[in-house]
Design a protein around this motif. Structure first.
Motif, mmCIF file in Angstrom:
data_model
loop_
_atom_site.group_PDB
_atom_site.id
_atom_site.type_symbol
_atom_site.label_atom_id
_atom_site.label_comp_id
_atom_site.label_asym_id
_atom_site.label_seq_id
_atom_site.Cartn_x
_atom_site.Cartn_y
_atom_site.Cartn_z
ATOM 1 N N ARG A 124 -10.044 -4.369 1.108
ATOM 2 C CA ARG A 124 -10.326 -3.030 0.582
ATOM 3 C C ARG A 124 -10.196 -1.974 1.784
ATOM 4 O O ARG A 124 -10.601 -2.189 2.761
ATOM 5 C CB ARG A 124 -11.778 -2.771 0.017
ATOM 6 C CG ARG A 124 -12.364 -1.502 -0.304
ATOM 7 C CD ARG A 124 -11.413 -0.605 -1.365
ATOM 8 N NE ARG A 124 -12.126 0.488 -1.926
ATOM 9 C CZ ARG A 124 -11.243 1.500 -2.539
ATOM 10 N NH1 ARG A 124 -10.174 1.462 -2.527
ATOM 11 N NH2 ARG A 124 -12.002 2.561 -3.061
ATOM 12 N N LEU A 175 -10.792 1.699 3.438
ATOM 13 C CA LEU A 175 -11.730 2.482 3.481
ATOM 14 C C LEU A 175 -11.083 3.737 3.674
ATOM 15 O O LEU A 175 -10.426 4.000 4.860
ATOM 16 C CB LEU A 175 -13.017 2.202 4.307
ATOM 17 C CG LEU A 175 -13.679 0.870 3.961
ATOM 18 C CD1 LEU A 175 -14.881 0.525 5.279
ATOM 19 C CD2 LEU A 175 -14.324 0.783 2.774
ATOM 20 N N GLN A 188 -20.703 3.730 -1.455
ATOM 21 C CA GLN A 188 -20.855 2.930 -0.110
ATOM 22 C C GLN A 188 -20.040 1.791 -0.652
ATOM 23 O O GLN A 188 -20.107 0.979 -1.521
ATOM 24 C CB GLN A 188 -22.227 2.542 0.298
ATOM 25 C CG GLN A 188 -23.143 3.883 0.525
ATOM 26 C CD GLN A 188 -22.629 4.364 1.903
ATOM 27 O OE1 GLN A 188 -22.312 3.886 2.843
ATOM 28 N NE2 GLN A 188 -22.519 5.557 1.723
ATOM 29 N N GLU A 189 -19.137 1.400 0.493
ATOM 30 C CA GLU A 189 -18.408 0.382 0.375
ATOM 31 C C GLU A 189 -18.069 -0.417 1.697
ATOM 32 O O GLU A 189 -18.386 0.053 2.685
ATOM 33 C CB GLU A 189 -16.750 0.693 -0.204
ATOM 34 C CG GLU A 189 -16.648 1.092 -1.400
ATOM 35 C CD GLU A 189 -15.373 1.535 -2.004
ATOM 36 O OE1 GLU A 189 -14.989 0.644 -2.533
ATOM 37 O OE2 GLU A 189 -14.795 2.539 -1.214
ATOM 38 N N GLU A 190 -17.788 -1.685 1.725
ATOM 39 C CA GLU A 190 -17.151 -2.563 2.661
ATOM 40 C C GLU A 190 -15.667 -2.798 2.578
ATOM 41 O O GLU A 190 -15.325 -2.969 1.438
ATOM 42 C CB GLU A 190 -18.007 -3.882 2.656
ATOM 43 C CG GLU A 190 -19.460 -3.827 3.038
ATOM 44 C CD GLU A 190 -20.061 -4.941 3.110
ATOM 45 O OE1 GLU A 190 -19.383 -6.226 2.871
ATOM 46 O OE2 GLU A 190 -21.465 -5.128 3.436
ATOM 47 N N GLY A 191 -15.165 -2.765 3.824
ATOM 48 C CA GLY A 191 -13.626 -2.983 3.876
ATOM 49 C C GLY A 191 -13.193 -2.605 5.297
ATOM 50 O O GLY A 191 -13.654 -2.851 6.273
ATOM 51 N N TYR A 192 -11.779 -2.279 5.187
ATOM 52 C CA TYR A 192 -11.045 -2.163 6.559
ATOM 53 C C TYR A 192 -10.887 -0.845 6.584
ATOM 54 O O TYR A 192 -10.532 -0.074 5.776
ATOM 55 C CB TYR A 192 -9.743 -2.916 6.381
ATOM 56 C CG TYR A 192 -9.673 -4.312 6.550
ATOM 57 C CD1 TYR A 192 -9.739 -4.944 7.623
ATOM 58 C CD2 TYR A 192 -9.834 -5.144 5.201
ATOM 59 C CE1 TYR A 192 -9.650 -6.377 7.555
ATOM 60 C CE2 TYR A 192 -10.292 -6.509 5.283
ATOM 61 C CZ TYR A 192 -10.025 -7.190 6.472
ATOM 62 O OH TYR A 192 -9.953 -8.289 6.577
#
Length: 256
Positions: free
Chosen positions: A97, A99, A238-242
């Motif tokens: 993902r 960001l 809110q997200e997690e990723g690169y």
């Protein structure tokens, strides 16, 4: 080199396609519309699919020899990202993902300006907040959120800026927005262009998503505050990723 499937007709999706192709990777970019396809030049190592896919169709596509799945869809496209993530898990492929960076200009705003920025959890909450106010509204959250603002009392106050796509225009017109209220333009826009449009609409309120610098959020926010407007921001999920550089470094390790 790797065979990479990228989802997203965003600026980042197009840039990542170019970067990975230049590094020798074979890339397929999947975007939802023909408009997205028109913005990307296909070539020996780049192919573009223009079709809305459900999770089952995504999984079927992923099983066509791809090694990595990159999600570069809009940060507010929660349902699409959920489908991509689930399809990648079902196809046993790495899900990456990207960001979108947030705009840093908010740190430079004065306390008085910050008081004019109101964060709401979603479009429905923003519409409820606006119903308690008076004055013209400049709406820039996209065609998918238009039903939340389709109350006749709100429609009468809204100037709408959407992408110049047939389905976006048809959605707006079907909900009761009139042609003189609709501005169909492709962004992102400079602060000066935003200020001119806000002035033309005599807008008192801006409704926007926190789309980051890539999406022109900072210039839009600065233009609204400079123009003395109140700003309603739909909270970013809110997200997690690169981050961008992290994702490029990840693929660089496969190019050596």
């Amino acid at each position: 080199m790797s065979k990479v499937l990228i989802f997203g007709g965003t600026t980042e999706g197009r840039l990542l396609t170019q970067k990975l192709c230049a590094a020798g990777h074979e890339v397929t970019l999947s975007c939802a519309t023909e408009y997205g396809r028109e913005l990307v030049q296909e070539g020996p190592k780049v192919s573009v699919l223009a079709q809305r896919l459900d999770a089952r169709q995504m999984e079927h596509l992923m099983r066509q020899g791809f090694e990595f799945v990159c999600d570069t869809t809009h940060p507010y496209a929660r349902e699409v990202s959920k489908n991509i993530r689930q399809a990648a898990a079902a196809a046993a492929l790495p899900y990456l993902r990207l960001l979108r960076s947030e705009d840093a200009r908010g740190e430079a705003f004065s306390p008085e300006e910050l008081k004019r920025i109101h964060e709401e959890p979603d479009a429905q909450a923003a519409a409820r907040w606006l119903k308690k106010t008076q004055g013209p509204i400049f709406l820039t959250t996209g065609s998918k959120d238009l039903p939340s603002f389709s109350d006749p009392e709100l429609i009468a106050r809204i100037w709408l800026r959407i992408l110049p796509m047939r389905d976006s225009l048809e959605t707006a017109l079907s909900l009761g927005f009139l042609q003189p209220q609709i501005i169909a333009m492709q962004g992102p826009f400079s602060q000066e262009v935003n200020e001119a449009l806000f002035h033309h609409a005599r807008a008192k309120f801006l409704v926007t998503k926190d789309s980051g610098d890539v999406g022109g959020y900072g210039a839009k926010l600065q233009a609204a505050l400079t123009s003395g407007m109140e700003v309603v921001v739909l909270k970013r999920p809110q997200e997690e990723g690169y981050q961008w550089q992290e994702l490029l470094a990840f693929f660089h390790s496969f190019s050596i």
